[in-house]
Design an enzyme around this catalytic site. Structure first.
Site, PDB file in Angstrom:
ATOM      1  N   HIS A 362      64.000 -12.184 -29.993  1.00 38.97           N
ATOM      2  CA  HIS A 362      64.110 -11.051 -30.922  1.00 38.97           C
ATOM      3  C   HIS A 362      62.886 -10.145 -30.906  1.00 38.97           C
ATOM      4  O   HIS A 362      62.692  -9.382 -31.850  1.00 38.97           O
ATOM      5  CB  HIS A 362      64.299 -11.565 -32.352  1.00 38.97           C
ATOM      6  CG  HIS A 362      65.667 -12.085 -32.640  1.00 38.97           C
ATOM      7  ND1 HIS A 362      66.720 -11.277 -33.031  1.00 38.97           N
ATOM      8  CD2 HIS A 362      66.172 -13.342 -32.594  1.00 38.97           C
ATOM      9  CE1 HIS A 362      67.798 -12.014 -33.225  1.00 38.97           C
ATOM     10  NE2 HIS A 362      67.491 -13.272 -32.965  1.00 38.97           N
ATOM     11  N   LYS A 553      62.421  -1.404 -44.320  1.00 41.16           N
ATOM     12  CA  LYS A 553      62.337  -2.415 -43.269  1.00 41.16           C
ATOM     13  C   LYS A 553      61.024  -3.169 -43.489  1.00 41.16           C
ATOM     14  O   LYS A 553      60.164  -2.739 -44.268  1.00 41.16           O
ATOM     15  CB  LYS A 553      62.378  -1.790 -41.883  1.00 41.16           C
ATOM     16  CG  LYS A 553      61.379  -0.670 -41.673  1.00 41.16           C
ATOM     17  CD  LYS A 553      61.551   0.012 -40.321  1.00 41.16           C
ATOM     18  CE  LYS A 553      62.762   0.928 -40.302  1.00 41.16           C
ATOM     19  NZ  LYS A 553      63.889   0.384 -39.540  1.00 41.16           N
ATOM     20  N   ARG A 554      60.860  -4.278 -42.823  1.00 34.83           N
ATOM     21  CA  ARG A 554      59.618  -5.029 -42.926  1.00 34.83           C
ATOM     22  C   ARG A 554      58.437  -4.123 -42.589  1.00 34.83           C
ATOM     23  O   ARG A 554      58.523  -3.295 -41.696  1.00 34.83           O
ATOM     24  CB  ARG A 554      59.669  -6.237 -41.970  1.00 34.83           C
ATOM     25  CG  ARG A 554      58.471  -7.148 -42.011  1.00 34.83           C
ATOM     26  CD  ARG A 554      58.795  -8.442 -41.275  1.00 34.83           C
ATOM     27  NE  ARG A 554      59.318  -8.181 -39.934  1.00 34.83           N
ATOM     28  CZ  ARG A 554      58.555  -8.084 -38.842  1.00 34.83           C
ATOM     29  NH1 ARG A 554      57.239  -8.207 -38.938  1.00 34.83           N
ATOM     30  NH2 ARG A 554      59.094  -7.881 -37.660  1.00 34.83           N
ATOM     31  N   LYS A 559      56.616  -0.427 -36.592  1.00 30.47           N
ATOM     32  CA  LYS A 559      57.747   0.284 -37.181  1.00 30.47           C
ATOM     33  C   LYS A 559      57.323   1.665 -37.694  1.00 30.47           C
ATOM     34  O   LYS A 559      58.153   2.505 -37.964  1.00 30.47           O
ATOM     35  CB  LYS A 559      58.358  -0.564 -38.299  1.00 30.47           C
ATOM     36  CG  LYS A 559      58.994  -1.853 -37.787  1.00 30.47           C
ATOM     37  CD  LYS A 559      59.535  -2.704 -38.920  1.00 30.47           C
ATOM     38  CE  LYS A 559      60.083  -4.031 -38.426  1.00 30.47           C
ATOM     39  NZ  LYS A 559      61.362  -3.933 -37.719  1.00 30.47           N
ATOM     40  N   THR A 663      68.863  -3.689 -37.280  1.00 27.69           N
ATOM     41  CA  THR A 663      70.230  -3.743 -37.805  1.00 27.69           C
ATOM     42  C   THR A 663      70.364  -2.796 -38.993  1.00 27.69           C
ATOM     43  O   THR A 663      71.464  -2.341 -39.303  1.00 27.69           O
ATOM     44  CB  THR A 663      70.637  -5.169 -38.230  1.00 27.69           C
ATOM     45  OG1 THR A 663      69.619  -5.723 -39.066  1.00 27.69           O
ATOM     46  CG2 THR A 663      70.833  -6.050 -37.006  1.00 27.69           C
ATOM     47  N   LYS A 667      73.526  -0.239 -40.292  1.00 28.09           N
ATOM     48  CA  LYS A 667      74.072  -0.178 -41.653  1.00 28.09           C
ATOM     49  C   LYS A 667      74.062   1.247 -42.178  1.00 28.09           C
ATOM     50  O   LYS A 667      75.026   1.697 -42.813  1.00 28.09           O
ATOM     51  CB  LYS A 667      73.266  -1.089 -42.577  1.00 28.09           C
ATOM     52  CG  LYS A 667      73.340  -2.562 -42.231  1.00 28.09           C
ATOM     53  CD  LYS A 667      72.258  -3.354 -42.954  1.00 28.09           C
ATOM     54  CE  LYS A 667      72.110  -4.742 -42.343  1.00 28.09           C
ATOM     55  NZ  LYS A 667      70.882  -5.428 -42.785  1.00 28.09           N
TER      56      LYS A 667
END
Length: 820
Positions: A362, A553-554, A559, A663, A667
């Site tokens: 991942h 998100k984390r 990111k 993911t 969504k």
């Protein structure tokens, strides 16, 4: 056709009678004296009752058919609240509402009492929950295995804008959804030493003599399928001491030592991802990983049978999927059981082991590929370290045979790393010990083969494949977005819930003005719902007539929440300078949601900066409502189910080549948000499917990133060359968001100017320009609605049902076993 199997014999009166009976017999109260928790628990048990028969029949049918089972091994399951999902699967939603109303109770109020289990950190755990849902829906025999963390992921709070971690006491009042089975506990061993002897034929026999052990106590959760009778299981293990109480020590007055064994054992399942910056934390993490896979592998072997003939059928009876590197210690555990416990020859055992394990990677970040020092492994799992050494000896001999004289290749591929300390590379062990290795998006899988595990893909090209992630449409559209779900039902029928490719039939409706108006009304209602939720939950006051620009998100530097912060600061700076008129701007509400790992100091600094920027902007009358920043604490699945349907713009802005899949991006698209993003992870596939015109692309590509980094990236040069960027960073550095204290965020500023590992400054200008396009596009609400509808219509590929079918076709080859 794909409606859930309702219980036609269950009337409102029957349901009400069951509910009252549960209050009396299970809680010992009547309706008048019942507490909130009594009422919620009774409701949950009443719903659960109507799935238990299906669950027991499912287990019996799978057992009688000796069905091949998917054993999904994951350290995380971010399940979300259970009540609505169970009602959807059982078809009892209307009955339950009417029953509660007949008793003068609010169903919605009772549902809000549920505390979701925080058994995951983010996308990895949510993916696992989606996958077990889809496995059940597709009638695939499967068991999810994990840990029943007593406290789960921490509950995030903010003190003076900074993250403070609080225990997540999700089990404080018990969980009505779990079935404990202490009688099925499994003993898991640790420590000690290994004794070697030789049998009459001269074969080496190893006997592990552990120093201590714990009990793995199983708790079962129902995982019902949608539109099917099938109900699978999620089995979570809780750690208990084998001898939890010493009466003699207690009677001597040493009360603390009397329960020391219990405390030590229960630490294993106390907290998800304990802080591992200390040796004790590292050891506890390894204990957790071995604890749950040892129990899971032993249980699965017990189901198949322990004679040699039965063990030889393992490849026909079970497939273990390793969800990232956390469960990889299961590979040497399988070898230990087959060779040491059941007496199988090494080569035969290794052939079976490699045929039953598969590995999902991942990440693309080298630091995220786990390694365990041989000192720790040898102390905690001495026999497993011996087994790993032998696996590695055989493997490097194979490499030397295929590439004679290339010792550099041997060192790169070895399961054992020598520098900077001697350790076991778990990703290498997983790759060597598995039949298939898959990435989780098309780009990620290519980079996995070409960069991260390139030596292995060159050796075994047939071993590598791709399965792009997906999300369950049951929770993230049907439950989370009832307005959109009803609109889709009216347009194309209800089959889409189990066959998301049916959403393509919505495409013509994008050209229907009346449908676009209905779609916009649904989005507006979802925004109003979010506004009310955040007001009640967090005391945050939002306007619902703005563009909802969402980044949840984390919190991780790759990111690039920092890039979003710079955009917000740039807008604010331009308002202060008079370059933007707040009254003519499209109002923008920027919503963040993220937790930072407790030991990740830079991530926690970025959280503090976001909150400081928000506090300053939100209080500044010069902004006049044109810009607002919201950062609700403790973002979780429950909040996501309200926030995602309300979003207009989905921020997916990671540096190209760093995000495995994502993911959340799926969504948002499924719920009618447009994406602004880089060509990273599943963004690539989203853009290809929804169309260039319905996706706001910006930023360097992965090859461009590699080229820039190779020639020497100098972030300060971008700062000096771009006035808007310089102004934004200077504003942060000036103390404008920290009460005039220039030191508060000096670490962030310095890191941006001199390090900037994830090229925030290099992509800044392209991002600002893309956001300008967003603003112009949003001004035409009708055209925006058309693009949003096309995002929904073209996102059917991102169903977790499709992901599971890909796993079945490419990796597992596990037949469905429908339950009649």
């Amino acid at each position: 056709m794909n409606q859930p199997p309702a219980s036609p014999s269950v009337s409102v009166d029957d349901f009400t009678t069951d509910f009252i009976s549960r209050l009396h017999n299970s809680r010992g109260v009547d309706l008048e004296s019942a507490s909130d928790n009594d009422l919620y628990s009774a409701l949950a048990w009443t719903v659960r009752k109507h799935l238990i028969d299906r669950w027991l029949v499912t287990k019996r049918v799978q057992r009688e058919n000796k069905a091949k089972t998917v054993a999904y091994l994951s350290a995380e399951y971010l399940l979300g609240a259970q009540l609505h999902n169970m009602l959807l699967a059982s078809g009892l939603g209307t009955v339950a509402r009417e029953s509660m109303a007949s008793l003068g109770l609010s169903f919605d109020w009772l549902a809000e009492l549920e505390v979701e289990p925080g058994l995951g950190n983010g996308g990895l755990g949510r993916l696992a929950a989606c996958f077990v849902d889809s496995l059940a829906t597709l009638d695939i025999p499967a068991t999810g295995y994990g840990i029943r963390y007593q406290h789960g992921i921490f509950r995030q709070t903010f003190v003076d804008g900074r993250q403070v971690e609080q225990p997540d006491n999700w089990l404080e009042l018990g969980s009505p959804w779990e079935f404990p089975h202490p009688e099925a506990s499994i003993v898991v061993h640790f420590g000690g030493h290994v004794e070697h002897t030789t049998d009459a034929e001269g074969n080496d026999l190893a006997a592990w003599k552990p120093a201590w052990n714990v009990l793995a106590v199983p708790y079962n959760y129902l995982v019902p399928g949608y539109g099917t009778q099938n109900v699978n299981s999620l089995r979570l293990w809780s750690a208990r001491a084998t001898q939890s109480f010493d009466l003699q020590i207690f009677n001597s007055g040493d009360y603390e030592n009397a329960v020391r064994a219990q405390t030590y054992a229960e630490n294993i399942s106390q907290v998800l991802y304990p802080e591992d910056s200390t040796p004790q934390g590292k050891e506890l993490r390894l204990q957790q990983q071995y604890f749950f896979v040892a129990a899971s592998v032993q249980e699965m072997i017990g189901q198949v049978g322990t004679s040699l003939d039965e063990l030889r059928t393992l490849p026909q009876r079970v497939v273990f999927q390793l969800n990232d590197t956390h469960p990889v210690i299961a590979i040497p555990e399988m070898m230990r059981l087959l060779v040491d416990v059941y007496g199988m020859e090494w080569d035969e055992a290794w052939g079976i082991t490699r045929s039953v394990f598969n590995y999902t990677c991942h990440t693309l970040l080298p630091e995220a590929l786990e390694v365990w020092s041989v000192d720790l492994l040898g102390r905690l799992l001495p026999r497993h370290l011996e087994i790993i050494y032998r696996i590695n000896d055989d493997f490097v001999a194979e490499v030397r045979e295929s590439h004679p004289g290339n010792e550099l290749l041997v060192r790169r591929m070895s399961i054992i790393q020598e520098q900077p300390f001697r350790a076991v590379r778990m990703a290498h062990l997983a790759t060597v010990g598995s039949t298939k290795v898959n990435g989780v998006a098309a780009l990620h899988s290519e980079l996995l083969k070409d960069k991260v595990l390139v030596d292995f893909s060159n050796l075994w090209p047939e071993k590598f494949t791709n399965v792009t992630n997906g999300v369950t449409p049951r929770r993230f559209v049907k439950i989370a977005n009832p307005g959109l779900s009803s609109l889709i039902d009216e347009a194309i029928g209800t089959d889409w819930v189990k066959d998301l490719s049916q959403l393509s039939r919505l495409e013509p409706f994008a050209d229907d003005a009346a449908f676009r108006e209905q779609f916009r009304a649904v989005k507006a209602a979802n925004k109003t719902r979010l506004v009310e939720t955040l007001r009640k939950r967090d005391g945050i006051e939002l306007a619902d007539d703005a563009i909802f620009d969402v980044m949840v998100k984390r919190l991780h530097e790759y990111k690039r929440q920092m890039l979003k912060v710079l955009h917000v600061v740039t807008l604010y700076d331009k308002i202060l300078r008079g370059e933007l008129d707040p009254e003519s701007m499209t109002p923008r509400v920027v919503i963040f949601g993220a937790k930072a790992a407790p030991g990740y100091l830079m991530a926690k600094e970025i959280i503090a900066l976001i909150n400081a920027v928000g506090a300053t902007i939100n209080a500044d009358p010069r902004v006049k409502g044109a810009l607002y920043v919201a950062f609700p604490a403790n973002y979780n699945v429950t909040l996501a189910e309200t926030l995602i349907p309300a979003a207009d713009l989905s921020e997916q802005i990671s540096l190209a080549g760093k995000e495995a899949s994502g993911t959340g991006n799926m969504k948002f698209a499924l719920n009618g948000a447009l994406t602004i993003g880089t060509l990273d992870g599943a963004n690539v596939e989203i853009r290809e499917l929804v169309g260039d015109d319905n996706f706001f692309l910006f930023g360097l590509t992965e090859p461009e990133v590699a080229t820039l980094q190779a020639k020497g990236y100098v972030p300060s040069a971008y700062y000096e060359a771009n006035a808007s960027l310089k102004n934004a960073i200077d504003l942060i550095a000036s103390g404008a968001f920290s009460g005039g204290n220039r030191q508060t965020f000096e670490g962030i500023v310095s890191d941006l100017l001199w390090h900037d590992r994830f090229l925030v400054l290099a992509d800044y200008q392209a991002y600002i320009e893309a956001q300008n396009v967003v603003e112009s596009a949003y001004a035409d609400q009708d055209a925006w609605a058309k693009s949003a509808i096309l995002n929904v219509a073209r996102s059917g590929f991102f169903s977790s049902d499709r992901s599971i079918r890909d796993y079945l076709d490419r990796i597992w080859h596990t037949p469905a076993v429908p339950v009649q």
